[in-house]
Design a protein around this motif. Structure first.
Motif, mmCIF file in Angstrom:
data_model
loop_
_atom_site.group_PDB
_atom_site.id
_atom_site.type_symbol
_atom_site.label_atom_id
_atom_site.label_comp_id
_atom_site.label_asym_id
_atom_site.label_seq_id
_atom_site.Cartn_x
_atom_site.Cartn_y
_atom_site.Cartn_z
ATOM 1 N N ASP A 193 -52.963 -38.231 23.415
ATOM 2 C CA ASP A 193 -52.759 -39.234 22.362
ATOM 3 C C ASP A 193 -51.690 -40.211 22.843
ATOM 4 O OD1 ASP A 193 -54.578 -38.321 20.328
ATOM 5 O OD2 ASP A 193 -53.237 -36.619 20.015
ATOM 6 N N ILE A 194 -52.128 -41.304 23.450
ATOM 7 C CA ILE A 194 -51.202 -42.193 24.169
ATOM 8 C C ILE A 194 -51.287 -43.646 23.700
ATOM 9 C CG2 ILE A 194 -51.008 -40.797 26.266
ATOM 10 C CD1 ILE A 194 -53.339 -42.348 27.440
ATOM 11 N N THR A 195 -51.838 -43.876 22.520
ATOM 12 C CA THR A 195 -51.957 -45.251 22.027
ATOM 13 C C THR A 195 -50.588 -45.880 21.793
ATOM 14 O OG1 THR A 195 -54.102 -44.803 21.009
ATOM 15 C CG2 THR A 195 -52.872 -46.686 20.165
ATOM 16 N N ARG A 196 -49.660 -45.130 21.205
ATOM 17 C CA ARG A 196 -48.317 -45.674 20.967
ATOM 18 C C ARG A 196 -47.686 -46.139 22.279
ATOM 19 N NH1 ARG A 196 -48.576 -40.884 18.766
ATOM 20 N NH2 ARG A 196 -48.569 -40.555 16.510
ATOM 21 N N ILE A 213 -66.096 -58.280 12.370
ATOM 22 C CA ILE A 213 -65.669 -57.869 13.708
ATOM 23 C C ILE A 213 -66.475 -58.649 14.739
ATOM 24 C CG2 ILE A 213 -65.344 -55.933 15.288
ATOM 25 C CD1 ILE A 213 -65.582 -54.058 12.864
ATOM 26 N N GLU A 214 -65.789 -59.309 15.657
ATOM 27 C CA GLU A 214 -66.487 -60.058 16.698
ATOM 28 C C GLU A 214 -66.712 -59.226 17.954
ATOM 29 O OE1 GLU A 214 -65.123 -63.971 17.536
ATOM 30 O OE2 GLU A 214 -64.585 -64.395 15.461
ATOM 31 N N THR A 215 -65.821 -58.268 18.201
ATOM 32 C CA THR A 215 -65.930 -57.444 19.404
ATOM 33 C C THR A 215 -65.519 -56.012 19.099
ATOM 34 O OG1 THR A 215 -65.500 -59.267 20.934
ATOM 35 C CG2 THR A 215 -65.021 -57.066 21.744
ATOM 36 N N ILE A 216 -66.299 -55.060 19.628
ATOM 37 C CA ILE A 216 -65.961 -53.641 19.527
ATOM 38 C C ILE A 216 -65.933 -53.075 20.940
ATOM 39 C CG2 ILE A 216 -66.638 -51.379 18.638
ATOM 40 C CD1 ILE A 216 -68.218 -52.893 16.444
ATOM 41 N N ILE A 217 -64.820 -52.461 21.308
ATOM 42 C CA ILE A 217 -64.668 -51.876 22.642
ATOM 43 C C ILE A 217 -64.289 -50.407 22.491
ATOM 44 C CG2 ILE A 217 -63.346 -51.931 24.803
ATOM 45 C CD1 ILE A 217 -62.949 -54.926 24.370
ATOM 46 N N ILE A 218 -64.926 -49.552 23.277
ATOM 47 C CA ILE A 218 -64.624 -48.117 23.264
ATOM 48 C C ILE A 218 -64.100 -47.727 24.640
ATOM 49 C CG2 ILE A 218 -65.549 -45.793 22.920
ATOM 50 C CD1 ILE A 218 -67.724 -47.009 21.174
ATOM 51 N N VAL A 219 -62.934 -47.077 24.669
ATOM 52 C CA VAL A 219 -62.318 -46.701 25.945
ATOM 53 C C VAL A 219 -61.863 -45.241 25.902
ATOM 54 C CG1 VAL A 219 -61.529 -49.051 26.426
ATOM 55 C CG2 VAL A 219 -60.025 -47.472 25.197
ATOM 56 N N PRO A 220 -61.716 -44.613 27.076
ATOM 57 C CA PRO A 220 -61.236 -43.227 27.124
ATOM 58 C C PRO A 220 -59.725 -43.153 26.957
ATOM 59 C CG PRO A 220 -61.619 -44.026 29.339
ATOM 60 C CD PRO A 220 -62.072 -45.125 28.414
ATOM 61 N N ASP A 221 -59.218 -41.937 26.916
ATOM 62 C CA ASP A 221 -57.769 -41.718 26.799
ATOM 63 C C ASP A 221 -57.115 -41.924 28.163
ATOM 64 O OD1 ASP A 221 -57.723 -40.849 24.001
ATOM 65 O OD2 ASP A 221 -58.827 -39.106 24.722
ATOM 66 N N ASP A 222 -57.000 -43.172 28.557
ATOM 67 C CA ASP A 222 -56.439 -43.540 29.856
ATOM 68 C C ASP A 222 -55.428 -44.657 29.621
ATOM 69 O OD1 ASP A 222 -56.218 -45.246 32.313
ATOM 70 O OD2 ASP A 222 -57.531 -43.695 33.148
ATOM 71 N N LEU A 223 -54.162 -44.403 29.962
ATOM 72 C CA LEU A 223 -53.085 -45.335 29.642
ATOM 73 C C LEU A 223 -53.322 -46.721 30.227
ATOM 74 C CD1 LEU A 223 -50.345 -45.509 28.190
ATOM 75 C CD2 LEU A 223 -49.253 -44.951 30.373
ATOM 76 N N ALA A 224 -53.730 -46.793 31.482
ATOM 77 C CA ALA A 224 -53.934 -48.086 32.135
ATOM 78 C C ALA A 224 -55.088 -48.849 31.495
ATOM 79 C CB ALA A 224 -54.195 -47.882 33.626
ATOM 80 N N VAL A 225 -56.174 -48.144 31.183
ATOM 81 C CA VAL A 225 -57.349 -48.787 30.579
ATOM 82 C C VAL A 225 -57.015 -49.300 29.182
ATOM 83 C CG1 VAL A 225 -59.697 -48.408 29.748
ATOM 84 C CG2 VAL A 225 -58.980 -47.432 31.931
ATOM 85 N N ILE A 226 -56.327 -48.480 28.399
ATOM 86 C CA ILE A 226 -55.965 -48.889 27.039
ATOM 87 C C ILE A 226 -55.056 -50.112 27.076
ATOM 88 C CG2 ILE A 226 -54.775 -48.201 24.919
ATOM 89 C CD1 ILE A 226 -55.550 -45.282 25.625
#
Length: 377
Positions: free
Chosen positions: A75-78, A36-49
């Motif tokens: 749960d908005i990843t899809r 893995i070259e990059t790991i990013i953690i984001v909140p449950d926010d549609l625009a940010v994801i």
């Protein structure tokens, strides 16, 4: 191939739970010669994801996305992936509500541990891999998905792991020949772990793989406790050796409170060699169970509880562990290990760090020294 991991969940960004899926992914990627070259953690926010998926697709070839595939409002990843790729969601699974929907044309993988399926989405020569955030489900689906993604690409890749007992990175590096360090056909990684060093060798040359495997086994023969095409650990190798010798082990723990024993308990088949544990956490328990009333963090205390465990379980070997876990006191991190078998072995070491860190290091130190003792008997 460049790999990135996007972890989604407000529970991660606010610190409610720890992110562990990166450990699972990185360990499994080793088999295929990737990291893995990059790991990013984001909140449950549609625009940010959506923004992060766009960024990662611009810079990476394989984008693993963990979390946000459940059935609740957040749960908005899809939806985020669908919005970015312009690939519509379609209902084609017999699952509750949102989980019935998949990305159009995605490869779908059934989840036998939970409900939310995994998916591989092809987009502009990139692969977006969607996986549940629950570690057990992430782990289960990952094996099948990685095999699908990379199996055809590793037919000529050779990966070897060398576990070096009670060594340090710098001392190991000094023993590596310049010929290896300067070999452009071989990629070598040195990882300093608790009470050991892990060497990982990767090459697509079968000739080089065989040559360096033989050389490394010879160079580190005095401290090499495992070498092979998969990883191992102290507890697995301890179990193998005890089974081979027909011997048994019991444990006595004070400060670690069962941590060392829990590491043994997860090994399949360990019940044939591991008999049990006495936890003498308090001063009174050491008196009542072991008859010991001296300095509770001392070589004598470690020896006393080890002997008590060996006698109680009638085991061939026993490990006794005591330490100052902190966070307050003058001797925080000081640990004493006693191993009792045909004779007695004593070890001590001072560790620095927070309480949890010290306890983990102490349990590793105890297992490492026990492995060294039984390997030489």
């Amino acid at each position: 191939m460049k790999v990135a991991l996007l972890c989604i969940g407000s529970e991660l960004t606010v610190g409610a739970i720890s992110e562990t899926n990166s450990n699972i992914l990185s360990s499994k990627l080793e088999k295929y010669g990737h990291e893995i070259e990059t790991i990013i953690i984001v909140p449950d926010d549609l625009a940010v994801i959506s923004a992060q998926i766009q960024y990662l697709c611009e810079h990476y070839d394989y984008i693993f996305v963990s979390g946000g595939l459940g059935n609740t409002f957040d749960d908005i990843t899809r939806e985020a992936v669908s919005n970015f790729t312009k690939l519509p969601l379609k209902k084609n699974l017999d699952l509750p509500e949102k989980m019935a929907y998949t990305i159009s044309d995605a490869q779908v993988f059934s989840n036998k541990v939970g409900l939310a399926p995994g998916m591989i989405v092809d987009f502009n020569d990139k692969k977006i891999i969607l996986l549940p955030g629950v570690p057990a489900e992430f782990d289960y689906l990952l094996d099948e998905i990685l095999e699908k993604l990379f199996l055809e690409k590793i037919s000529n890749l050779y990966v070897y792991f060398y576990h070096l007992l009670l060594r340090f990175e710098r001392s190991v590096e000094k023993e590596l020949p310049d010929e290896l360090l300067n070999d452009y056909e071989v990629f070598l990684t040195i990882l300093g772990l608790d009470s050991e060093v892990l060497l990982i060798l990767r090459t697509d040359s079968e000739k080089k793989a065989k040559y360096w495997d033989k050389r490394l086994r010879k160079i580190f023969k005095d401290c090499l406790y495992y070498a092979g095409t998969t990883r191992s650990n102290f507890e697995t190798e301890i179990c193998k050796i005890l089974k081979m010798k027909g011997q048994t082990l019991s444990v006595a723990e004070s400060c670690t409170g069962g941590l060392l024993s829990s590491r043994l308990a997860v090994i399949p088949g360990v019940s044939s060699v591991y008999l049990g544990t006495i936890v003498t956490y308090s001063i009174d328990s050491k008196k009542k169970l072991c008859g010991f009333s001296g300095n509770t963090v001392s070589p004598e205390a470690a020896l006393s509880i080890a002997k008590a465990s060996k006698d109680f379980f009638d085991s061939d070997w026993a490990i006794g562990v005591v330490c100052y876990a902190g966070p307050e006191g003058d001797n925080v991190g000081q640990s004493y290990i006693s191993i009792v078998g045909d004779k007695t072995y004593s070890f001590e070491k001072a560790f620095k760090g927070g309480r949890n860190f010290i306890l983990k290091r102490v349990s590793s130190f105890a297992l490492a020294n026990f492995l060294e003792v039984i390997s030489k008997r």
